[in-house]
Design an enzyme around this catalytic site. Structure first.
Site, PDB file in Angstrom:
ATOM      1  N   HIS A 177      18.319  28.280  33.203  1.00  0.00           N
ATOM      2  CA  HIS A 177      18.712  28.254  34.617  1.00  0.00           C
ATOM      3  C   HIS A 177      17.556  28.503  35.572  1.00  0.00           C
ATOM      4  O   HIS A 177      17.793  28.683  36.767  1.00  0.00           O
ATOM      5  CB  HIS A 177      19.788  29.304  34.906  1.00  0.00           C
ATOM      6  CG  HIS A 177      21.070  29.117  34.176  1.00  0.00           C
ATOM      7  ND1 HIS A 177      22.141  28.428  34.713  1.00  0.00           N
ATOM      8  CD2 HIS A 177      21.458  29.513  32.952  1.00  0.00           C
ATOM      9  CE1 HIS A 177      23.139  28.434  33.848  1.00  0.00           C
ATOM     10  NE2 HIS A 177      22.742  29.091  32.758  1.00  0.00           N
ATOM     11  N   LYS A 219      24.173  32.487  49.725  1.00  0.00           N
ATOM     12  CA  LYS A 219      23.542  32.505  48.401  1.00  0.00           C
ATOM     13  C   LYS A 219      22.771  33.810  48.258  1.00  0.00           C
ATOM     14  O   LYS A 219      22.615  34.531  49.243  1.00  0.00           O
ATOM     15  CB  LYS A 219      22.596  31.313  48.254  1.00  0.00           C
ATOM     16  CG  LYS A 219      21.598  31.191  49.420  1.00  0.00           C
ATOM     17  CD  LYS A 219      20.765  29.918  49.334  1.00  0.00           C
ATOM     18  CE  LYS A 219      21.468  28.696  49.874  1.00  0.00           C
ATOM     19  NZ  LYS A 219      21.676  27.681  48.865  1.00  0.00           N
ATOM     20  N   ARG A 220      22.287  34.134  47.048  1.00  0.00           N
ATOM     21  CA  ARG A 220      21.462  35.317  46.914  1.00  0.00           C
ATOM     22  C   ARG A 220      20.221  35.198  47.803  1.00  0.00           C
ATOM     23  O   ARG A 220      19.789  34.098  48.132  1.00  0.00           O
ATOM     24  CB  ARG A 220      21.038  35.509  45.454  1.00  0.00           C
ATOM     25  CG  ARG A 220      22.144  36.033  44.581  1.00  0.00           C
ATOM     26  CD  ARG A 220      22.684  37.358  45.078  1.00  0.00           C
ATOM     27  NE  ARG A 220      21.735  38.427  44.838  1.00  0.00           N
ATOM     28  CZ  ARG A 220      21.692  39.161  43.747  1.00  0.00           C
ATOM     29  NH1 ARG A 220      22.584  38.982  42.796  1.00  0.00           N
ATOM     30  NH2 ARG A 220      20.789  40.110  43.589  1.00  0.00           N
ATOM     31  N   LYS A 237      14.581  30.555  48.068  1.00  0.00           N
ATOM     32  CA  LYS A 237      15.725  29.926  48.741  1.00  0.00           C
ATOM     33  C   LYS A 237      15.466  29.772  50.248  1.00  0.00           C
ATOM     34  O   LYS A 237      16.167  29.058  50.936  1.00  0.00           O
ATOM     35  CB  LYS A 237      16.998  30.738  48.490  1.00  0.00           C
ATOM     36  CG  LYS A 237      17.423  30.756  47.010  1.00  0.00           C
ATOM     37  CD  LYS A 237      18.676  31.589  46.805  1.00  0.00           C
ATOM     38  CE  LYS A 237      19.056  31.773  45.339  1.00  0.00           C
ATOM     39  NZ  LYS A 237      19.752  30.608  44.759  1.00  0.00           N
ATOM     40  N   THR A 280      25.039  25.550  43.182  1.00  0.00           N
ATOM     41  CA  THR A 280      26.424  25.111  43.021  1.00  0.00           C
ATOM     42  C   THR A 280      27.179  25.292  44.338  1.00  0.00           C
ATOM     43  O   THR A 280      28.160  24.597  44.587  1.00  0.00           O
ATOM     44  CB  THR A 280      27.129  25.913  41.903  1.00  0.00           C
ATOM     45  OG1 THR A 280      26.796  27.301  42.055  1.00  0.00           O
ATOM     46  CG2 THR A 280      26.679  25.441  40.535  1.00  0.00           C
ATOM     47  N   LYS A 287      30.122  22.981  46.383  1.00  0.00           N
ATOM     48  CA  LYS A 287      31.367  23.505  46.966  1.00  0.00           C
ATOM     49  C   LYS A 287      31.446  23.154  48.452  1.00  0.00           C
ATOM     50  O   LYS A 287      32.504  22.770  48.968  1.00  0.00           O
ATOM     51  CB  LYS A 287      31.435  25.027  46.798  1.00  0.00           C
ATOM     52  CG  LYS A 287      31.552  25.475  45.349  1.00  0.00           C
ATOM     53  CD  LYS A 287      31.231  26.965  45.177  1.00  0.00           C
ATOM     54  CE  LYS A 287      30.921  27.252  43.705  1.00  0.00           C
ATOM     55  NZ  LYS A 287      30.278  28.564  43.496  1.00  0.00           N
TER      56      LYS A 287
HETATM   57  C1  26Q Z   1      17.413  39.179  33.975  1.00  0.00           C
HETATM   58  C2  26Q Z   1      16.822  40.300  33.408  1.00  0.00           C
HETATM   59  C3  26Q Z   1      17.170  41.578  33.809  1.00  0.00           C
HETATM   60  C4  26Q Z   1      18.157  41.724  34.771  1.00  0.00           C
HETATM   61  C5  26Q Z   1      18.758  40.613  35.341  1.00  0.00           C
HETATM   62  C6  26Q Z   1      18.387  39.331  34.942  1.00  0.00           C
HETATM   63  C7  26Q Z   1      19.025  38.156  35.552  1.00  0.00           C
HETATM   64  C8  26Q Z   1      20.354  38.174  35.936  1.00  0.00           C
HETATM   65  C9  26Q Z   1      20.945  37.076  36.526  1.00  0.00           C
HETATM   66  C10 26Q Z   1      18.312  36.993  35.763  1.00  0.00           C
HETATM   67  C11 26Q Z   1      18.913  35.886  36.342  1.00  0.00           C
HETATM   68  C12 26Q Z   1      20.235  35.919  36.739  1.00  0.00           C
HETATM   69  C13 26Q Z   1      20.910  34.803  37.389  1.00  0.00           C
HETATM   70  C14 26Q Z   1      20.367  33.626  37.593  1.00  0.00           C
HETATM   71  C15 26Q Z   1      21.087  32.565  38.302  1.00  0.00           C
HETATM   72  O1  26Q Z   1      22.151  32.780  38.850  1.00  0.00           O
HETATM   73  N1  26Q Z   1      20.549  31.333  38.326  1.00  0.00           N
HETATM   74  C16 26Q Z   1      21.199  30.241  39.007  1.00  0.00           C
HETATM   75  O2  26Q Z   1      22.025  29.558  38.071  1.00  0.00           O
HETATM   76  C17 26Q Z   1      22.816  28.584  38.712  1.00  0.00           C
HETATM   77  C18 26Q Z   1      23.743  27.992  37.663  1.00  0.00           C
HETATM   78  O3  26Q Z   1      23.051  27.168  36.802  1.00  0.00           O
HETATM   79  C19 26Q Z   1      21.946  27.526  39.360  1.00  0.00           C
HETATM   80  O4  26Q Z   1      22.788  26.661  40.075  1.00  0.00           O
HETATM   81  C20 26Q Z   1      20.936  28.168  40.305  1.00  0.00           C
HETATM   82  O5  26Q Z   1      20.036  27.184  40.783  1.00  0.00           O
HETATM   83  C21 26Q Z   1      20.181  29.270  39.580  1.00  0.00           C
HETATM   84  O6  26Q Z   1      19.328  29.952  40.482  1.00  0.00           O
END
Ligand code: 26Q
Length: 813
Positions: free
Chosen positions: A357, A553-554, A559, A661, A665
């Site tokens: 991702h 979004k985050r 972004k 995503t 939406k």
């Molecule tokens: C990793 C290590 C330690 C703590 C937290 C994490 C961590 C947690 C969540 C790293 C990444 C995430 C989330 C990532 C994420 O949401 N990525 C998004 O995924 C979507 C679905 O595929 C994409 O549409 C987005 O582009 C992408 O940013």
């Protein structure tokens, strides 16, 4: 409760069940029941229906002996469940009627539900959409994750700054999930590996247990009910230890504390994920429980045992977070089941597939080797076994004698400028242990092949593929925008809920003035609803006549919320210079949480809030411009914001947003996108056509070329007077007199630290794209035509299509 399928249950029976649950499960007299109690009682009723459905689905699957998909994810951002379940089961109206007879409104009751924040953002929400689609498509599936006691923090603002509070969502929640004590699992940590008669024995471990909580996942108008199984950790009780080596069973105080903490809190998606021991243990805990559960179930259901395991089991790794599953399955096969190394690896490679991702190198998970060695000593050995075989056999065959290539591809990264100790590259482990690796949008997958894993792509040219993300049209149109859903039903029938390509037939109405009028009227009603929420949350009014421009979004530099910030500062200055200009009213709406440790992201939030304060209270601009920052973005808020959006901001630096995503939406709900050619925006543009989207900014290739040439943000600053004035203003402290230096770090990042995300480089193009939006808005017929075309063109972005792609290209189901 007596078993009656949802199809046959009537309102009378529903209200009887509700009353039964109030008196028996909640133990209170009906006369004292609050809206919350009604929610709980109705939820228990629906949960019972769901659990019946699970049993029937399992029976059917056992008869049909199909392959099952196990989705391993540390996040499932499911959102509120009750309303969605009622819709899916086709009993929403009956529930409405049942409650009305008891003198209660269903909509009030549904608002009582806590919105569980069991994910950070896109990746977690994708997992939830996929569970919905798998079930709606009648695919046997189980989602595995963690039953966090605290979800993602709750966000509020104090003097414009983000404040985080714990999200203790499960408190006084009696009906959440069903605990399946019978299926608990033992998990081992630490200890050491001994050689006992030529076999590895993992001994003197510290033990704890995982308790599964099951949540029924209903699908739309189908009897299939799948399971989301979330694990909760606790100290090991009395366990049958015969299955395991005689590990030291004395529970030390330390392991007890640990056991109570593992499933306590969801980790926020930080800018630089730190190698935190508890996070690693969390990952292993849920992987060990889930794999053991998969294996137990397989042996219960299949006399063939391991012989048909790979035929029956497909496991999808949602990013590298569950990557430790690869050595864990190897361990079970080799140490507990007499598999040789090669057979074990072969089996892993049939079972696992991995979804990537992110392209951000610093976001790729790497764990210190020493940490893994201490917490999971046997797994570290196995990782080395895998790596040795991979490098000395597979890489050696492709690039004989090439040690540079071996170093580049090694799962173990040797100490270098960035880290003083060997690190385990979880992404490489995932690639080596899987049969397929997929990116989440066409552009992203291409970049995974060419930039992220180019050597792997040469070695295994068929392995890295694309499955473009999608969103469930049930939650993200039917449920969240009932009025638009109704209009679509009346116009083309309701088949689009299960086959989103059917929206295509709305195209012929894009020019129809009557249809346009209805479409626009619904958007307006949704905007009124959001305006009420804004007034409640932020304390001021916005007009539903204004353009609602949404960026939800985050918060992350890539972004580029800061690009919007600079643009709004420019608009405000232009308005002050020419208060009489005839331009439409605009409301810029932000929703975004920043990771608690991501300092610059928090500065950006602070700056947007301070700008909002200034703009919103300036009588000179005649309400032409409003800036709203809605606190605590979450699924239930998205359900209100998205149907009310006119403009969708998707403005990441090209090459950084894997897919997005929210972009899907918003377009599905009739918003026009202003965006870069990044992630799934590229495919959205293909579907809606260039005339119906506002694309701007540098492309991936142009970004690379500019960087190569040498990008100096100062040059842009010097050449653009407006931008210069804005940045000087931002740095001056004028927007935040109480802390004049507050926004300096942002100005420095943009001007002195290289503007890594090319905000200044895209500023002028972004502003010009907004000018086009204004021009289009001035022509309502043109605007609504484009909005309708956007909605009509979103067929491809149903998560049903994504799941069909996975079934065909990866899971072989
Ligand atoms: C990793 C290590 C330690 C703590 C937290 C994490 C961590 C947690 C969540 C790293 C990444 C995430 C989330 C990532 C994420 O949401 N990525 C998004 O995924 C979507 C679905 O595929 C994409 O549409 C987005 O582009 C992408 O940013």
């Amino acid at each position: 409760m007596n078993k009656i399928g949802p199809a046959k249950i009537d309102a009378k029976q529903l209200s009887q069940h509700i009353l039964d649950h109030i008196s028996r499960s909640l133990g209170i007299p009906v006369t004292e029941a609050t809206a919350k109690d009604y929610w709980e009682a109705l939820n228990l009723t629906v949960r019972d229906l769901g659990l019946d459905g699970i049993r029937e689905t399992r029976q059917k699957e056992q008869d049909e002996k199909a392959r099952r998909l196990y989705y391993f994810s540390l996040e499932f951002l499911i959102g509120r469940l009750l309303g969605n379940n009622l819709h899916n089961l086709g009993i929403y109206e009956k529930a409405e009627q049942a409650l009305r007879e008891l003198g209660v409104e269903l909509t009030d009751v549904l608002e009582q539900e806590y919105d569980p924040a069991l994910g950070n953002g896109g990746l977690g929400r994708l997992a939830a959409c996929f569970m919905d689609s798998l079930t709606t498509l009648d695919k046997p599936a189980i989602g595995y994750g963690i039953n966090y006691r605290f979800g993602l923090f709750r966000q509020s603002f104090q003097n414009g700054r983000q404040i985080e509070k714990p999200d203790s969502w499960r408190e006084d929640y009696n009906s959440w999930g069903k605990c399946r004590t019978k299926r608990k699992q033992l998990v081992r940590l630490y200890g050491e590996v001994k050689n006992v008669n030529g076999r590895a024995a993992w001994e003197n471990t510290q033990n704890l247990e995982g308790l599964p909580w099951d949540l029924p996942i209903t699908g739309y108008h189908t009897d299939t009910v799948n399971t989301l199984r979330l694990w909760e950790s606790r100290p090991a009780g009395s366990f049958d230890l015969d299955r395991f080596d005689k590990g030291d069973y004395a529970i030390s105080r330390k392991i007890e504390v640990l056991a109570n903490n593992i499933s306590k809190v969801l980790y926020p998606n930080d800018e630089h994920p730190e190698g935190k021991e508890l996070r690693l243990i969390q990952q292993y805990f849920f992987v060990a429980c889930s794999l053991a559960d998969v294996i137990d179930r397989h042996h219960r259901e299949n006399e063939e045992g391991w012989d048909n395991f790979a035929k029956k089991v497909a496991i999808q790794l949602n990013d590298t977070h569950p990557a430790i599953a690869v050595p864990e399955l190897m361990r079970v096969l080799m140490d507990e089941n007499d598999f040789g190394f090669l057979n074990a690896l072969e089996l892993c490679r049939k079972v696992f597939a991995y979804t990537n991702h992110t392209l951000l190198p610093e976001a790729l998970e790497r764990w210190p080797q020493s940490l893994i060695g201490r917490v999971l000593p046997r797994h570290l050995q196995i990782i080395h076994l895998i790596n040795d075989y991979f490098l000395n056999t597979e890489v050696e065959q492709q690039w004989p004698g090439d040690n540079t290539m071996k170093r580049r591809l090694s799962i173990v990264e040797e100490p270098n400028d960035y880290s003083s100790q060997p690190m385990i590259r979880m992404a490489y482990l995932s690639v080596v242990g899987s049969h397929k690796v997929n990116g989440v949008a066409a552009l992203h997958s291409k970049l995974v092949q060419s930039n992220l894993f180019p050597e792997f792509n040469t070695l295994w040219p068929e392995k890295i593929i694309n499955v473009t993300n999608g969103v469930t049209p049930r939650r993200w149109l039917a449920y969240c925008n009932p009025k638009l859903a109704g209009l679509i039903d009346d116009t083309i029938g309701n088949g689009w809920r299960k086959d989103l390509d059917k929206l295509d037939s709305l195209h012929v109405y894009a020019d129809d003035p009557k249809f346009q009028k209805k479409f626009a009227a619904i958007k307006r009603e949704n905007k009124e609803v959001l305006a009420t929420i804004i007034e409640k949350e932020c304390g001021f009014k916005v007009s539903a006549d204004a353009i609602f421009d949404v960026q939800a979004k985050r918060l992350h530099e890539y972004k580029r919320q800061q690009l919007s910030l600079l643009h709004i500062m420019a608009l405000y200055r232009r308005l002050l210079a020419n208060p009489e200009t005839d331009i439409p009213q605009r409301v810029f709406i932000f929703c975004a949480k920043a990771a608690p440790g991501y300092t610059l992201a928090k500065v950006i939030i602070h700056a947007i809030n301070k700008l909002a304060e200034r703009v919103n209270n300036d009588p000179r601009i005649n309400d032409k411009l409003k800036v709203v920052f809605l606190p605590n973005y979450r699924v239930s808020l998205a359900e209100k914001v998205i149907p009310a959006a006119d403009v969708s901001e998707q403005i990441s630096t090209a090459g950084f947003e894997a897919s997005g995503t929210g972009n899907m939406k918003l377009a599905l709900n009739g918003a026009l996108t202003i965006g870069t050619l990044d992630g799934a925006n590229v495919e959205i543009a293909e579907e809606v056509g260039d005339d119906n989207i506002f694309i701007f900014g540098l492309t991936v290739d142009e970004v690379a070329r500019l960087r190569h040439k040498g990008y100096n943000p100062r040059d842009v600053y010097n050449a653009n007077e407006e931008l210069r004035n804005i940045l000087d203003w931002l740095g001056s402290g004028d927007l935040c007199p109480e802390d004049a230096h507050a926004f300096k770090p942002l100005v420095h990042a943009l001007l002195d630290h290289g503007d890594y995300f090319l905000t200044l480089a895209d500023f002028a193009a972004y502003s010009a794209a907004h000018d086009q939006i204004i021009e289009t808005w001035k022509d309502p017929q043109l605007w609504w035509k484009k909005a309708i075309i956007n909605c009509a063109s979103m067929g491809k972005f149903s998560s049903d299509r994504s799941i069909k792609d996975y079934c065909q290209m990866i899971w072989n189901m």
